[in-house]
Design a protein around this motif. Sequence first.
Motif, PDB file in Angstrom:
ATOM      1  N   PRO A  47     -26.966 -35.083 -50.016  1.00 25.54           N
ATOM      2  CA  PRO A  47     -28.167 -34.500 -50.617  1.00 25.54           C
ATOM      3  C   PRO A  47     -27.869 -33.800 -51.931  1.00 25.54           C
ATOM      4  O   PRO A  47     -26.925 -33.012 -52.030  1.00 25.54           O
ATOM      5  N   GLY A  48     -28.662 -34.125 -52.951  1.00 29.99           N
ATOM      6  CA  GLY A  48     -28.481 -33.525 -54.254  1.00 29.99           C
ATOM      7  C   GLY A  48     -27.512 -34.252 -55.159  1.00 29.99           C
ATOM      8  O   GLY A  48     -27.350 -33.857 -56.323  1.00 29.99           O
ATOM      9  N   LYS A  49     -26.858 -35.292 -54.654  1.00 31.38           N
ATOM     10  CA  LYS A  49     -25.907 -36.049 -55.451  1.00 31.38           C
ATOM     11  C   LYS A  49     -26.312 -37.516 -55.520  1.00 31.38           C
ATOM     12  O   LYS A  49     -27.077 -38.005 -54.703  1.00 31.38           O
ATOM     13  N   GLU A  50     -25.769 -38.212 -56.513  1.00 31.85           N
ATOM     14  CA  GLU A  50     -26.060 -39.631 -56.682  1.00 31.85           C
ATOM     15  C   GLU A  50     -25.391 -40.452 -55.593  1.00 31.85           C
ATOM     16  O   GLU A  50     -24.357 -40.070 -55.047  1.00 31.85           O
ATOM     17  N   ARG A  51     -25.999 -41.586 -55.298  1.00 31.70           N
ATOM     18  CA  ARG A  51     -25.410 -42.515 -54.350  1.00 31.70           C
ATOM     19  C   ARG A  51     -24.105 -43.055 -54.918  1.00 31.70           C
ATOM     20  O   ARG A  51     -24.025 -43.414 -56.090  1.00 31.70           O
ATOM     21  N   GLU A  52     -23.088 -43.126 -54.071  1.00 30.86           N
ATOM     22  CA  GLU A  52     -21.752 -43.511 -54.484  1.00 30.86           C
ATOM     23  C   GLU A  52     -21.335 -44.824 -53.838  1.00 30.86           C
ATOM     24  O   GLU A  52     -21.427 -44.971 -52.619  1.00 30.86           O
ATOM     25  N   GLY A  53     -20.875 -45.752 -54.636  1.00 32.48           N
ATOM     26  CA  GLY A  53     -20.327 -46.988 -54.098  1.00 32.48           C
ATOM     27  C   GLY A  53     -18.996 -46.720 -53.427  1.00 32.48           C
ATOM     28  O   GLY A  53     -18.149 -46.004 -53.966  1.00 32.48           O
ATOM     29  N   VAL A  54     -18.788 -47.299 -52.257  1.00 31.09           N
ATOM     30  CA  VAL A  54     -17.598 -47.030 -51.452  1.00 31.09           C
ATOM     31  C   VAL A  54     -16.710 -48.257 -51.314  1.00 31.09           C
ATOM     32  O   VAL A  54     -15.504 -48.200 -51.565  1.00 31.09           O
ATOM     33  N   SER A  55     -17.294 -49.373 -50.886  1.00 26.13           N
ATOM     34  CA  SER A  55     -16.513 -50.573 -50.616  1.00 26.13           C
ATOM     35  C   SER A  55     -17.425 -51.790 -50.643  1.00 26.13           C
ATOM     36  O   SER A  55     -18.637 -51.665 -50.459  1.00 26.13           O
ATOM     37  N   CYS A  56     -16.840 -52.968 -50.856  1.00 24.46           N
ATOM     38  CA  CYS A  56     -17.639 -54.187 -50.931  1.00 24.46           C
ATOM     39  C   CYS A  56     -16.831 -55.381 -50.464  1.00 24.46           C
ATOM     40  O   CYS A  56     -15.629 -55.462 -50.728  1.00 24.46           O
ATOM     41  N   ILE A  57     -17.498 -56.302 -49.783  1.00 20.74           N
ATOM     42  CA  ILE A  57     -16.894 -57.569 -49.396  1.00 20.74           C
ATOM     43  C   ILE A  57     -17.770 -58.688 -49.941  1.00 20.74           C
ATOM     44  O   ILE A  57     -18.992 -58.666 -49.788  1.00 20.74           O
ATOM     45  N   SER A  58     -17.157 -59.658 -50.586  1.00 19.68           N
ATOM     46  CA  SER A  58     -17.903 -60.740 -51.206  1.00 19.68           C
ATOM     47  C   SER A  58     -18.299 -61.787 -50.176  1.00 19.68           C
ATOM     48  O   SER A  58     -17.823 -61.791 -49.035  1.00 19.68           O
ATOM     49  N   SER A  59     -19.159 -62.695 -50.584  1.00 17.89           N
ATOM     50  CA  SER A  59     -19.575 -63.775 -49.694  1.00 17.89           C
ATOM     51  C   SER A  59     -18.398 -64.646 -49.270  1.00 17.89           C
ATOM     52  O   SER A  59     -18.415 -65.227 -48.182  1.00 17.89           O
TER      53      SER A  59
END
Length: 128
Positions: free
Chosen positions: A41-53
Amino acid sequence: QMQLVESGGGLVQPGGSLRLSCAASGFPVNYYNIGWFRQVPGKEREGVSCISSSGTTTPNADSVKGRFTISRDNAKNTVYLQMNSLKPEDTAVYYCAPLNQGCHMLYSSTWSKTYLHWGQGTQVTVSS
């Protein structure tokens, strides 16, 4: 109808582990790049991890590198986020979302701000 539903959050002590699930319905999850994000709350959404197709993974955010691991189970149509050595600063609501332009958009603040289909997310609280 395309939908992603997050689950698996909860209360855990510092140093503990949780496995979050991102269950897809209406489309094959392995056809998309799926990213995990978190927001306090009060902060921007942060990218954490990603898996490609194709199943390749993007280096995690520095704040979670070495502790979090993303994976996918095509049979269950689900993407997971294994979180180990949890810290109080990991406390946040965790979301998953498709990154249609590729996992390289994981850390794009513009993309995360313009995406309009965030789900309910799952709450992770790390506290003693």
